[in-house]
Scaffold this motif. Structure first.
Motif, PDB file in Angstrom:
ATOM      1  N   UNK A   1       0.997  -1.241   0.123  1.00 44.55           N
ATOM      2  CA  UNK A   1       0.058   0.005  -0.187  1.00 44.55           C
ATOM      3  C   UNK A   1       0.899   1.184   0.023  1.00 44.55           C
ATOM      4  N   UNK A   2       0.299   2.370  -0.707  1.00 46.35           N
ATOM      5  CA  UNK A   2       1.202   3.573  -0.831  1.00 46.35           C
ATOM      6  C   UNK A   2       0.941   4.187   0.609  1.00 46.35           C
ATOM      7  N   UNK A   3       2.021   4.623   1.224  1.00 42.79           N
ATOM      8  CA  UNK A   3       2.168   5.344   2.353  1.00 42.79           C
ATOM      9  C   UNK A   3       1.679   6.889   2.429  1.00 42.79           C
ATOM     10  N   UNK A   4       2.095   7.340   1.329  1.00 43.45           N
ATOM     11  CA  UNK A   4       1.811   8.942   1.094  1.00 43.45           C
ATOM     12  C   UNK A   4       0.181   9.127   0.844  1.00 43.45           C
ATOM     13  N   UNK A   5      -0.527   9.775   1.654  1.00 44.41           N
ATOM     14  CA  UNK A   5      -1.922   9.936   1.687  1.00 44.41           C
ATOM     15  C   UNK A   5      -2.551  10.623   0.419  1.00 44.41           C
ATOM     16  N   UNK A   6      -3.487  10.252  -0.088  1.00 46.55           N
ATOM     17  CA  UNK A   6      -4.357  11.123  -1.234  1.00 46.55           C
ATOM     18  C   UNK A   6      -5.096  12.053  -0.194  1.00 46.55           C
ATOM     19  N   UNK A   7      -4.968  13.514  -0.739  1.00 49.95           N
ATOM     20  CA  UNK A   7      -5.496  14.596  -0.063  1.00 49.95           C
ATOM     21  C   UNK A   7      -6.840  14.938  -0.550  1.00 49.95           C
ATOM     22  N   UNK A   8      -7.830  15.192   0.394  1.00 51.23           N
ATOM     23  CA  UNK A   8      -9.179  15.443   0.149  1.00 51.23           C
ATOM     24  C   UNK A   8      -9.660  16.897   0.594  1.00 51.23           C
ATOM     25  N   UNK A   9     -10.201  17.708  -0.452  1.00 54.13           N
ATOM     26  CA  UNK A   9     -10.735  19.006   0.253  1.00 54.13           C
ATOM     27  C   UNK A   9     -12.472  18.887   0.274  1.00 54.13           C
ATOM     28  N   UNK A  10     -12.805  19.194   1.198  1.00 55.12           N
ATOM     29  CA  UNK A  10     -14.333  19.208   1.374  1.00 55.12           C
ATOM     30  C   UNK A  10     -14.887  20.420   1.145  1.00 55.12           C
ATOM     31  N   UNK A  11     -15.981  20.695   0.286  1.00 56.92           N
ATOM     32  CA  UNK A  11     -16.626  21.972   0.235  1.00 56.92           C
ATOM     33  C   UNK A  11     -17.959  21.884   0.658  1.00 56.92           C
ATOM     34  N   UNK A  12     -18.242  22.427   1.713  1.00 56.58           N
ATOM     35  CA  UNK A  12     -19.151  22.342   2.609  1.00 56.58           C
ATOM     36  C   UNK A  12     -19.496  21.518   3.715  1.00 56.58           C
ATOM     37  N   UNK A  13     -19.785  21.746   4.962  1.00 51.03           N
ATOM     38  CA  UNK A  13     -19.751  20.981   6.114  1.00 51.03           C
ATOM     39  C   UNK A  13     -21.040  20.909   6.731  1.00 51.03           C
ATOM     40  N   UNK A  14     -22.110  20.661   6.034  1.00 51.28           N
ATOM     41  CA  UNK A  14     -23.563  20.865   6.586  1.00 51.28           C
ATOM     42  C   UNK A  14     -23.831  19.325   6.999  1.00 51.28           C
ATOM     43  N   UNK A  15     -25.412  19.009   6.562  1.00 48.24           N
ATOM     44  CA  UNK A  15     -25.640  17.630   7.098  1.00 48.24           C
ATOM     45  C   UNK A  15     -24.816  16.548   6.612  1.00 48.24           C
ATOM     46  N   UNK A  16     -24.536  16.664   5.270  1.00 50.08           N
ATOM     47  CA  UNK A  16     -23.929  15.636   4.359  1.00 50.08           C
ATOM     48  C   UNK A  16     -22.580  15.710   4.777  1.00 50.08           C
ATOM     49  N   UNK A  17     -21.912  17.014   4.521  1.00 45.52           N
ATOM     50  CA  UNK A  17     -20.338  17.267   4.671  1.00 45.52           C
ATOM     51  C   UNK A  17     -19.892  16.526   5.947  1.00 45.52           C
ATOM     52  N   UNK A  18     -20.532  16.926   7.081  1.00 45.44           N
ATOM     53  CA  UNK A  18     -20.203  16.397   8.351  1.00 45.44           C
ATOM     54  C   UNK A  18     -19.995  15.074   8.506  1.00 45.44           C
ATOM     55  N   UNK A  19     -20.754  14.352   7.782  1.00 44.12           N
ATOM     56  CA  UNK A  19     -21.241  12.771   8.070  1.00 44.12           C
ATOM     57  C   UNK A  19     -19.878  12.383   7.011  1.00 44.12           C
ATOM     58  N   UNK A  20     -19.507  12.808   6.108  1.00 43.42           N
ATOM     59  CA  UNK A  20     -18.281  12.455   5.048  1.00 43.42           C
ATOM     60  C   UNK A  20     -17.131  12.785   5.904  1.00 43.42           C
ATOM     61  N   UNK A  21     -17.046  13.865   6.737  1.00 42.33           N
ATOM     62  CA  UNK A  21     -15.754  13.984   7.469  1.00 42.33           C
ATOM     63  C   UNK A  21     -15.702  12.965   8.439  1.00 42.33           C
TER      64      UNK A  21
END
Lengths: 429, 429
Positions: A1-21
């Protein structure tokens, strides 16, 4: 497995965004194993930075969404802010800076999906949007991939949970529209301003997305015929019951019989109680897909809500990350059939019409003549009279919607027709 | 679009294979547009070369399957011959010679999927098998991809059309097993030797495949508890009706409550009429998936038949061809959780038990004591007496299957228990 992480930017942190996080944090190990590399939340763009967001380090929070999607170290942008702008600009900017995008934005995809697809393709990136239609229910991926070797002829579905909740309440409790809407609002199923749901703008956007993918052509929101469900009455449900039907707000995407055009529409309709969609209760969604080889398939599940929508977003996130590691992309826009979208008048359907008529001889003959003149064949007529007033309930055979609506317009002009109490299409037979 | 075609070798040209070949020919343009290159049928391996196969040029027919999969110009091998050998050797040979594989072979995947996955991975090729479980219903792809960001806790489904047809007949017409089987055979739903279906070997293979994918661990056919449905009687259906239930042959894959193990099993069970699986009629299949974030999803459709299965095969074919063009591969085997598969005794379920007992005082107390001694809590007891004989119908609360079967064994030893008329698990509540 690759150790360097893939970076994710989240736009919006409401009902859905907070669950994603939340799921990205609590299930980090599973996601890493399934992707083949860890994923890291690299930034979260919000409007109200002061709000406390449990589990999200404050240093990740930013109000500068444009700056976040412009970072060259971001691998995937997850867009759950909704609306046309700034979402569109943020997504295209993300592509320009090398990120792939996972979006739940049905309005934008229906309004201007072509711009997003073109930007994704230009920069060799992925655009995934399972969460945009029917929440957690896998539907975009089955249509884009599982049925890629088949010919889809029809998509018929309940794609709005709020209106299904309201109609289900009206059906089971005999409540009127306002009363059922109040209950939906109290329980959090309907928003303070329910227009997007009850006037079927939300369902129309989803119909546009589904039709485009199902028929491999471009279908925009403006191409979708739309009728809301605010005028459905308890009397309509009583009529439906007499027909062995119930009433659902349906999104219907069809290939014309000659195969040369398609249609997409959203409106309330009667469907037989024996149809699987009739038993879809509360805020659930369900979509029927009819394909030439596969036959009739149905997909059922929760169509909205933070966690279900986040499930769809994260499934896409895993796919997009895998593609990124493989230096490949998933399926892009497929519009090769270039089938035109016909207007509602060309849709072939059936009408259930209730008329208040004068209670005197010859009225039925007069009414029947109007149908005949418009080339509309009558399936059944039921005539009831009381207190000098009479009513006629006519159910037609299948005919073009233009002929059916022309018939209704002509009926309204008859002296003996006091009023048209209700008109409802009959589907799913 | 690339003009040089991708070459496909077809192993088997029976009900499914002939449909695959037909659709590849009649829908060549659509497939090419969706893949980005034309696909060409380059050879068809059959056992009986003399049989006339409409639409397939005779020069493509060969009896030398080994030679066909060893050709270095073949891009994809479609395997629809079924069984363990020669299918396994042909598939691994195909990988060695650089082809990817689309298979509908549930028996082989359940028996020795690990060998196939390893060969695919070693040679950097794809192994896709949507058609192996539930025919046209997209299920493998949703589990492998759509739910890749979620945690599946339960898969509960009707995955064998033949037995569902038989049970549906028994339910609706009151027929016995033999009579319903005869009707299924006459209508072509059951094979001349129905063992694989009615003894649930077919469903068990599918359960093994589903459990492995759902829980990211390795589950083999031997790990699946299996009970056929040949002993389900009209009396069982009568008992089920009294419970507000019907009887279905269910494949059930579950994560244990502590998350440290999984189980997979196939057996007849009572499910409440209100459960969506209860209304799955005739030879249709339907699978419920419960995931942590997504909630409850259902997938429904035709579980078998030439055209539906071909639809699934062709969806995979398109995906595998796209991957080939992108020089990438789709998801491979995912067994990172390494969760052990527990035995049936550890499954937690409920029993519905009908006992013939002596009609004298104290019997119920005696029976209840046996349940208590085994730590099984009773939900309801119904006692009926006629002509000096009596019967007790006991429905338990949830308990480990070992405790429930221990209870039944102890009940059989009681002098006052004349016989155990039926035992059926109760699921889906």
């Amino acid at each position: 497995m690759r150790t360097r992480p893939l970076k994710v930017a989240l736009l919006g942190c409401g009902v859905v965004g907070s669950e994603v996080a939340r799921i990205m944090t609590t299930h980090a190990g599973d996601l890493a194993a399934r992707i083949g590399a860890p994923v890291e939340l690299a930034g979260v763009a919000v409007r109200r930075p002061a709000k406390v967001r449990e589990g999200i380090p404050q240093e990740l929070i930013t109000t500068d969404a444009k700056g976040l999607v412009s970072r060259d170290d971001i691998d995937v942008v997850v867009e759950v802010i909704g609306g046309i702008e700034p979402a569109r600009t943020l997504i295209t900017t993300a592509f320009e800076h090398g990120a792939s995008v996972v979006s739940a934005n049905k309005a934008l995809l229906a309004e201007d999906g072509a711009t997003l697809y073109a930007a994704a393709e230009k920069h060799g990136r992925d655009l995934y949007f399972e969460a945009a239609v029917a929440g957690a229910i896998p539907l975009i991926r089955p249509l884009r991939e599982s049925l890629a070797g088949d010919k889809v002829n029809r998509v018929l579905g309940i794609v709005n949970g709020t209106t299904n909740f309201i109609l289900d309440k009206m059906d089971t409790s005999g409540a009127g529209y306002s009363e059922a809407l109040d209950e939906a609002t109290a329980l959090g199923y309907a928003e303070a301003d329910p227009t997007a749901d009850v006037e079927a703008f939300d369902a129309a956007a989803k119909a546009a997305i589904l039709a485009g993918i199902a028929f491999h052509t471009r279908v925009r929101l403006d191409d979708v015929y739309r009728e809301g469900m605010t005028e459905v009455t308890a009397a309509d449900f009583a009529s439906a019951k007499q027909m062995g039907c119930t009433i659902k707000l349906l999104a219907i995407c069809e290939r014309a019989a000659d195969g040369r055009s398609v249609t997409a529409r959203v409106h309330p309709a009667m469907i037989p109680l024996s149809h699987p969609l009739a038993s879809v209760r509360e805020a659930y969604n369900a979509v029927f897909v009819e394909a030439e080889a596969a036959g009739r398939l149905m997909f059922y599940g929760p169509g909205a809500g933070g966690a279900p929508t986040a499930s769809a977003v994260l499934g896409d996130l895993v796919a997009v990350c895998r593609n990124k590691l493989a230096e490949a992309t998933g399926p892009g826009e497929s519009v090769y059939t270039q089938l035109p979208v016909s207007s509602m008048g060309e849709v072939v359907t059936r009408y259930h019409i209730s008329l208040d008529v004068a209670d005197k001889p010859g009225v039925l003959a007069q009414v029947a003549t109007v149908f005949a003149e418009h080339g509309v064949s009558i399936d059944t007529v039921r005539q009831t009279g009381k207190d000098g007033e009479a009513s006629l309930v006519v159910v037609t055979h299948r005919a073009p919607d233009a002929a059916l609506s022309g018939t209704v317009a002509a009926l309204r002009k008859l002296d003996t027709v006091r009023g048209v109490a209700s008109i409802m299409r009959v589907e799913g037979e």
